[in-house]
Design a protein around this motif. Structure first.
Motif, PDB file in Angstrom:
ATOM      1  N   ARG A 404       0.824  -1.212   0.000  1.00 33.95           N
ATOM      2  CA  ARG A 404       0.000   0.000   0.000  1.00 33.95           C
ATOM      3  C   ARG A 404       0.859   1.265   0.000  1.00 33.95           C
ATOM      4  N   LYS A 405       1.954   1.239   0.720  1.00 37.29           N
ATOM      5  CA  LYS A 405       2.862   2.398   0.730  1.00 37.29           C
ATOM      6  C   LYS A 405       3.331   2.718  -0.682  1.00 37.29           C
ATOM      7  N   LYS A 406       3.757   1.686  -1.377  1.00 35.31           N
ATOM      8  CA  LYS A 406       4.261   1.878  -2.737  1.00 35.31           C
ATOM      9  C   LYS A 406       3.172   2.423  -3.652  1.00 35.31           C
ATOM     10  N   GLU A 407       1.962   1.869  -3.546  1.00 33.14           N
ATOM     11  CA  GLU A 407       0.863   2.278  -4.432  1.00 33.14           C
ATOM     12  C   GLU A 407       0.415   3.710  -4.164  1.00 33.14           C
ATOM     13  N   LEU A 408       0.324   4.088  -2.895  1.00 35.20           N
ATOM     14  CA  LEU A 408      -0.177   5.423  -2.555  1.00 35.20           C
ATOM     15  C   LEU A 408       0.866   6.508  -2.787  1.00 35.20           C
ATOM     16  N   LYS A 409       2.115   6.217  -2.418  1.00 33.26           N
ATOM     17  CA  LYS A 409       3.165   7.227  -2.566  1.00 33.26           C
ATOM     18  C   LYS A 409       3.569   7.431  -4.022  1.00 33.26           C
ATOM     19  N   GLU A 410       3.288   6.427  -4.848  1.00 31.98           N
ATOM     20  CA  GLU A 410       3.650   6.509  -6.258  1.00 31.98           C
ATOM     21  C   GLU A 410       2.865   7.598  -6.992  1.00 31.98           C
ATOM     22  N   VAL A 411       1.730   8.014  -6.430  1.00 33.93           N
ATOM     23  CA  VAL A 411       0.892   9.027  -7.069  1.00 33.93           C
ATOM     24  C   VAL A 411       1.682  10.310  -7.330  1.00 33.93           C
ATOM     25  N   LEU A 412       2.524  10.732  -6.378  1.00 34.35           N
ATOM     26  CA  LEU A 412       3.266  11.986  -6.498  1.00 34.35           C
ATOM     27  C   LEU A 412       4.668  11.801  -7.066  1.00 34.35           C
ATOM     28  N   THR A 419      -0.206  12.674 -15.139  1.00 36.52           N
ATOM     29  CA  THR A 419       0.069  11.342 -14.582  1.00 36.52           C
ATOM     30  C   THR A 419      -0.412  11.251 -13.135  1.00 36.52           C
ATOM     31  N   VAL A 420      -0.199  12.336 -12.375  1.00 34.30           N
ATOM     32  CA  VAL A 420      -0.680  12.363 -10.983  1.00 34.30           C
ATOM     33  C   VAL A 420      -2.193  12.191 -10.946  1.00 34.30           C
ATOM     34  N   LYS A 421      -2.900  12.936 -11.776  1.00 34.38           N
ATOM     35  CA  LYS A 421      -4.362  12.853 -11.791  1.00 34.38           C
ATOM     36  C   LYS A 421      -4.827  11.470 -12.226  1.00 34.38           C
ATOM     37  N   ARG A 422      -4.163  10.915 -13.248  1.00 36.89           N
ATOM     38  CA  ARG A 422      -4.553   9.591 -13.736  1.00 36.89           C
ATOM     39  C   ARG A 422      -4.343   8.523 -12.673  1.00 36.89           C
ATOM     40  N   ARG A 423      -3.200   8.562 -11.984  1.00 31.59           N
ATOM     41  CA  ARG A 423      -2.928   7.574 -10.926  1.00 31.59           C
ATOM     42  C   ARG A 423      -3.913   7.717  -9.772  1.00 31.59           C
TER      43      ARG A 423
END
Length: 559
Positions: A404-412, A419-423
């Motif tokens: 979950r850390k990887k998935e959530l922090k990857e947004v920024l 890309t931020v909005k799409r993620r």
């Protein structure tokens, strides 16, 4: 057989005045949970002592009339039945009885306006805000209970039934957290608009020019801060004090310095603080004049003074790295952030953007500085918050936490806004399955403050500059093991600021003041604190004498 003068009917015994032995007033007797009432010519038998029974007895006795048709007892006398000395206690009961059409059952079962439910609702609202006005309380209680028949008088009656203790406890909690800010807008505005700027300093809310000891004549102080002045023009004792300031800043203790110079350590401290307080007004005027802010970092550092938490707020200019506002405050609540905003407005330092670590109360800065000021969040701090949130919400499942850390922090973790909005949209669509609904809700609110820095050369992503500033201060603060008082804290902070502005930074080998005044490097004070041994003892670079030890060894050993 009972006579007219002595008969009993339905528990009420009527007697002649001679036999009753009672004067003109009423007598209320009580025995445990029972009571009785004795009056002129009658005696009500023992009844269960309840509020409804007392009210019923009061109404019945008020209905008793003499031959002229006048009531036998006044409201003042009857009020004693319900435990009051105020005549209105009786008259209000009779008004309610007549309002019920004279129906005693309806009167006794009538619902009170100010009952336990109303009192509880008022108490709940006061726990949120103990200083809320009665008209506001009335509206909130009416909304909470879905009632339209309550008035401010009813709220006043409810307030009289509320104990003080829970409100006192709640008010103290809010004061300690800095959440009580009653009419602070008016007070802060008055202080900032006052003719003299010393109002805030006297109130302990501002780091300003503090009067200190005179360590030298004004001419000597000016010479220290005048470019191209020769060191020979500076008094030798003043040079020693500058040297001591540099040593003290670089972790040499007061006791050690006192032993070297054969004076008490408090004397050393007086020298250091005295010179700092003399230099600070001049240096501060340079900063105010030379810095024109466009973007600023704002953060606070906690300090413990006499077992109480204080907060040192610093506003750091992004372009120069110089602190333009510093305030030592007893809180970091709403009023504290507004005070920082008022100081910036007073100095005319209104930036285009402020970058903070995400503390909630910083949002009130925009109310003071204006809507045109953009409020941005530090990406590094936001990612830290995300890590903490994942650990708390997925506790016990290390593999899921890592995922979950990887998935959530990857947004920024990109330089493209789309890309931020799409993620983020992808995660929002899977929020319920992944169990991250709360994180998505928080991200929706924070995204407008995070997005401008993505792929931008205009806005920084992090507030690392102010973190480095506080890292330097942290070393200074820890060596002193806290401060003894607020005044000593202010003076030590000024000492730190003077040295910070003049000392060369490890990476650039330039002092922060050189960003606005390149001529600073030619000042005697700059030279004394950055090269004290070279200035005082005339020592050269040891590399020039690299063969000295080798030659000396050969001389000692001989051919």
């Amino acid at each position: 057989m009972n006579t007219k003068e002595d008969f009993c009917y339905q528990g009420i015994s009527f007697q002649s005045e001679e036999d009753s032995g009672v004067g003109g007033g009423l007598e209320i007797k009580q025995d445990g949970n029972r009571f009785c009432v004795i009056g002129r010519g009658f005696n009500i038998g023992w009844l269960l002592d309840t509020a409804s029974n007392r009210k019923a007895v009061l109404v019945f006795i008020r209905l008793f009339r003499d031959k002229a048709g006048k009531p036998l007892y006044t409201h003042q006398e009857l009020s004693e039945i319900v435990g009051s000395k105020n005549r209105q206690a009786s008259s209000s009961h009779m008004e309610q009885f007549h309002a019920c059409g004279g129906d005693i059952l309806k009167f006794l079962s009538r619902r009170r306006k100010v009952d336990g439910e109303v009192v509880g609702a008022v108490l709940s609202e006061l726990k949120k805000d103990p200083l809320k006005a009665k008209n506001e309380l009335c509206q909130e209680v009416k909304r909470r209970l879905s009632r339209d028949d309550l008035t401010e008088m009813n709220i006043q009656a409810a307030l009289e039934q509320i104990p003080y203790e829970p409100l006192y406890r709640r008010l103290r909690e809010q004061l300690n957290k800095g959440e009580v800010h009653y009419q602070e807008d008016y007070l802060l505005q008055e202080v900032m608009n006052s003719f003299s700027s010393c109002g805030g300093e006297q109130g302990g809310m501002m780091l300003g020019e503090v009067e200190g000891m005179k360590v030298s004549d004004p001419t000597g102080i000016r010479n220290l801060l005048t470019p191209e002045v020769s060191l020979s023009c500076i008094n030798k004792s003043l040079q020693i004090v500058c040297f001591v300031m540099a040593l003290y800043h670089h972790e040499v203790g007061l006791s050690v310095l006192g032993k070297w110079l054969k004076v008490h350590k408090t004397t050393i401290l007086r020298w250091i603080l005295g010179l700092s307080l003399e230099l600070w007004p001049i240096v501060w005027s340079w900063v105010k004049k030379g810095v024109k802010t466009r973007k600023v970092y704002i953060d606070e550092k906690w300090l413990k003074i006499q077992k109480r938490w204080y907060y040192w707020f610093v506003v750091l200019d992004e372009g120069t790295g110089l602190p333009i506002i510093t305030s030592l405050l007893a809180s970091r609540g709403v009023w504290a952030c507004r005070w920082i905003g008022y100081q910036m407005k007073k100095l005319g330092q209104i930036p285009k953007a402020i970058i903070t670590d995400g503390m909630v109360t910083y949002k009130y800065l925009k109310e003071i500085l204006g809507k045109d000021v953009e409020h941005l969040l530090c990406h590094f701090h936001y990612q830290q918050v995300t890590s903490r949130w994942v650990k708390e919400n997925f506790k016990g499942n290390e593999q899921l936490i890592k995922q979950r850390k990887k998935e959530l922090k990857e947004v920024l973790q990109t330089n493209d806004k789309r890309t931020v909005k799409r993620r983020f949209e992808k995660l929002r669509g899977m929020a319920e399955i992944m169990g991250i609904q709360r994180w998505v809700s928080n991200m929706e609110e924070a995204l407008p403050k995070l997005l401008p820095a993505i792929g931008s050369k205009k806005f920084p992503k992090t507030n690392n500059a102010i973190e480095r500033f506080f890292r330097d201060f942290n070393q200074f603060y820890k060596r002193r093991c806290g401060f003894f008082s607020v005044m000593s804290a202010r003076r030590e902070i000024i000492s730190f600021l003077v040295m910070y502005l003049f000392l060369q930074q490890p990476g650039s080998c330039k002092a922060p003041l050189e960003m606005i005044m390149p001529e600073v490097k030619n000042m005697p004070f700059y030279q004394l604190v950055n090269n004290p041994l070279g200035c005082l003892l005339g020592l050269q670079n040891v590399k020039l004498n690299k063969n000295m030890a080798e030659n000396r060894t050969k001389q000692c050993l001989g051919p």
